[in-house]
Structure formats: C-alpha cells, structure tokens
Design an enzyme around this catalytic site. Structure first.
Site, PDB file in Angstrom:
ATOM      1  N   LYS A  38       0.814  -1.225   0.000  1.00 41.64           N
ATOM      2  CA  LYS A  38       0.000   0.000   0.000  1.00 41.64           C
ATOM      3  C   LYS A  38       0.847   1.275   0.000  1.00 41.64           C
ATOM      4  CE  LYS A  38      -0.659   0.017   4.975  1.00 41.64           C
ATOM      5  NZ  LYS A  38      -1.335  -0.746   6.024  1.00 41.64           N
ATOM      6  N   ARG A 132      -7.710  -0.470  16.544  1.00 44.72           N
ATOM      7  CA  ARG A 132      -8.102  -0.140  15.178  1.00 44.72           C
ATOM      8  C   ARG A 132      -9.125  -1.218  14.812  1.00 44.72           C
ATOM      9  NH1 ARG A 132      -3.956   0.651  10.163  1.00 44.72           N
ATOM     10  NH2 ARG A 132      -4.607  -1.497   9.736  1.00 44.72           N
TER      11      ARG A 132
HETATM   12  C1  LIG Z   1      -0.490  -1.554   6.525  1.00 39.13           C
HETATM   13  C2  LIG Z   1      -0.855  -2.823   7.117  1.00 39.13           C
HETATM   14  C3  LIG Z   1       0.134  -3.787   7.330  1.00 39.13           C
HETATM   15  C4  LIG Z   1       1.592  -3.564   7.015  1.00 39.13           C
HETATM   16  O1  LIG Z   1       2.160  -2.725   7.968  1.00 39.13           O
HETATM   17  P1  LIG Z   1       3.751  -2.435   8.000  1.00 39.13           P
HETATM   18  O2  LIG Z   1       3.958  -1.708   9.260  1.00 39.13           O
HETATM   19  O3  LIG Z   1       4.034  -1.612   6.789  1.00 39.13           O
HETATM   20  O4  LIG Z   1       4.430  -3.741   7.955  1.00 39.13           O
HETATM   21  C5  LIG Z   1      -0.260  -4.996   7.866  1.00 39.13           C
HETATM   22  N1  LIG Z   1      -1.544  -5.236   8.194  1.00 39.13           N
HETATM   23  C6  LIG Z   1      -2.527  -4.336   8.000  1.00 39.13           C
HETATM   24  C7  LIG Z   1      -3.915  -4.670   8.376  1.00 39.13           C
HETATM   25  C8  LIG Z   1      -2.203  -3.097   7.452  1.00 39.13           C
HETATM   26  O5  LIG Z   1      -3.172  -2.192   7.276  1.00 39.13           O
END
Ligand SMILES: *Cc1c(COP(=O)(O)O)cnc(C)c1O
Length: 361
Positions: A38, A132
C-alpha cells in the site's frame, strides 16, 4: 543523462533482497509473509521484487492497487487489508482473501460471491488492544458462528493488527492470547484455521525473541521490506537495506539570508503563527518540492542539511557551511510517512534503479 526532477529512486534489487532475507528469517519459525504494497500504491514492479524475494501473498489496503497489480500480470493470491463495504462486488471479483470485522460486510460479500458463483475467503481480525480494526474477543465466538452460516464465504484464518493506532507492542502475552483463541475456535466449531496472521512490521522484536511463536504462521510486512526497519522503535534490521527509496529534488534558490523573518508576523501558509530564533545570517536553499508532494518531516537529509520549514510547493533548508548551488540535486532518504506521501504525489516521477550505493547530496 538528464533525469526528471523531482524523482523517487527505487532500487528493486534492494527490495528483493530485503524480502528474501525476511522470508528466510520468518520461515525458520514456520511463518510465511504477505508483502504489503500500500505504501507504494501497488506499484507492480515493487510487488514483483517482493515475490521474487519469496513472499507468498500480496496484500494491499486498496482494491484499486490490487487491480493495478493484476492488470500488470501478477497472478499470486491477493489479500485486501482494509475491511471492505461498498466495494464488495469488486472485491469478490478481484481479491482472493479479505480481512473482515463486520457481519454486515460479510453478508454483502456472501451475496456477491453467490451471484458470481465464487467462494470468497476471509480472515477475521480480532481486537487485541490497539483499537483499530477487530472483533472483540468476547464477541468472537458468536461472530464466527454467524459467519459460518453465510453461503460462499470461507473462513481461512484469524489475525490481528497492533502498533498502528494505539501503539500497542506485539508481545508474548497478546500473541499467546491470539493462539489460544485459535485453539478454542477450532475446538468449538470443529474447523481448521489455516492462516494465523499475527501482525505487521512491529512484530519483529517479538518474533526474534520468542522461542515459540504459538499458532502464528503469517505476518504482513510492508515497512520492513521497503525500508528495512522494524516499527516499534524504528531500528534498522541487520542485513537489510534501509535506502531502497531516495527522493531527489532540485535547488531553485540558494542564498545567504537572515534567520529571522522581517516585518510584522501574522499567519503562515497553513494558518499557524510561526516563531523563530535569531541565528544570524546563514546559507539557505529552497528545493522544488512541497507539502503537496511529501510530508516534510518524512524526509531524512544527511546531517549537512537542516529542515527549516515548508509550504505547498517549497521546502526551505539550512545548508550550513556547504556550497550548494542553484540547480544542484538534493537527496533524502524517506521514512514511512515520507514514502507514502511521495508515492502518492502525481508530481514525483518514479525512477527504478538497481544501484546499491547511497551517497547523500
Ligand atoms: C499496513 C498494514 C500492514 C503492514 O504494515 P507495515 O507496518 O508496513 O508492515 C499490515 N496489516 C494491516 C492490516 C495493514 O493495514
């Protein structure tokens, strides 16, 4: 060679190596990786580098990014990270697995999966304290019962996400709790939960230090692969590249100026009333880059430059004793916020390199 400015230089070989080192490390305790794209908006060449490095699934929070990667010919299974709602039809069409926390959404996915004669796979996210996304553990059993009754939906696992909103650190306690939930759900419903996705780049320290990862067999990694660090204290992970992304911008003004603005002080470009310290006349440069391109605090200049401030289209730096001229290129490394914002700016050109060296300025 005249390269476009501003540009973000992306070393695909460094990303691939990071993915490979991490895949091997996590595999030693039976944990597979989802590569999270992302922060690079699903940039297909970055996803390919992750896959070549050994990630088994690609995960992204936006359906648009997933469609982009599929259109580029990537055919590995895709996971949608952000729990969906109105895009249910397209998600069933385009995504293999989605993360979910609401029965209302699962009903929609079920409806469209039936319409499309498909089975949509879901991972149910559990709230482990970060506040969250997630079903509260006390509601989980009823939630799973309801989900199991929905046609064309298959629960393939559960997961949790920490260190994103509440800053809660993954540790033995919350990870063990997740494992215990797996055991009790499997027993209660006589099901097999295939994927237990224990977290993100913040799980690194827990993973390294724990003898026993319990039922956790998957982690979703974005930042660790892209920027080479863990995310509880943002320490570099040994053996990983931390400069796979570099931002390059041009100097459009370089002058000696006072450090104290002169005239009456009102509001700045963003409605703040700024205050300044008088440090005499100093050498300042302006680079052609602004808040519309990058969160300026997300830039990491080497210590030859100091960020003084920014507006929509200008970043002002103290260039200290360095002789930096009009037209010079300024290079910065990026933190996660810097990477996210830069990749999102339509004004910053993406330039893929494979060079391994980092030299500032
Ligand atoms: C963005 C995201 C991740 C990845 O997070 P990083 O800190 O970049 O490894 C993993 N799980 C969810 C649900 C996310 O939204």
């Amino acid at each position: 060679m005249n390269l476009f400015l501003p540009r973000i230089e992306i070393s695909l070989s460094q990303i691939q190596e990071n993915a490979r080192v991490l895949s091997e490390l996590y595999m030693r305790k039976g944990v597979s990786l989802m590569g999270v794209t992302k922060a690079v908006l699903g940039e297909p060449s970055v996803a390919k580098a992750m896959i070549q490095g050994g990630v088994k699934l690609i995960a992204d929070s936006r359906i648009e990014n997933i469609i982009r990667m599929k259109n580029a010919g990537i055919s590995i299974p895709f996971v949608l990270l952000r729990t969906p709602l109105s895009q249910a039809k397209s998600i069933v069409e385009n995504v293999d697995i989605s993360l979910n926390t609401e029965i209302g959404t699962l009903k929609k996915l079920s409806y469209h999966a039936k319409e499309q004669n498909k089975c949509h796979q879901v991972i149910i996210m559990v709230e482990m304290g970060d506040l969250r996304e997630g079903v509260m553990p006390c509601d989980l059993s009823q939630f799973i019962r309801h989900t199991l009754s929905l046609p064309n939906i298959k629960i393939i696992g559960i997961g949790c996400n920490l260190a994103c909103y509440g800053g809660i650190i993954p540790d033995n306690k919350n990870m063990q709790e997740l494992s215990e939930l797996v055991y009790s759900l499997e027993k209660e419903f006589q099901i097999n939960l295939e994927i237990i996705s224990g977290g993100n780049s913040a799980n690194h320290e827990w993973f390294k230090s724990s003898q026993n990862v319990g039922r956790v067999n998957n982690i979703r990694l974005g930042e660790s692969i892209l920027l080479g660090c863990e995310t509880v204290s943002r320490k570099a992970i040994p053996g990983l590249h931390t400069g796979a992304f570099q931002l390059v911008a041009e100097v459009i003004e370089s002058k000696k100026k006072p450090s104290l603005p002169f005239g009456k002080i009102g509001q700045d470009a963003f409605g703040n009333i700024p205050s300044f310290q008088d440090r005499g006349i100093h050498q300042r440069v302006i680079i052609a880059l602004g808040n519309q391109d990058v969160a300026p605090t997300g830039l990491n200049f080497n210590n030859k430059l100091k960020l003084l401030g920014s507006s929509s289209d200008h970043i002002i730096l103290d260039s200290k004793c360095n002789s930096i001229k009009l037209g010079d290129e300024i290079r910065a490394r990026l933190n996660y916020g810097g990477l996210l914002s830069t990749m999102t700016s339509p004004f910053v050109r993406k330039h893929f390199t494979n060079c391994n060296s980092y030299s500032a300025i």
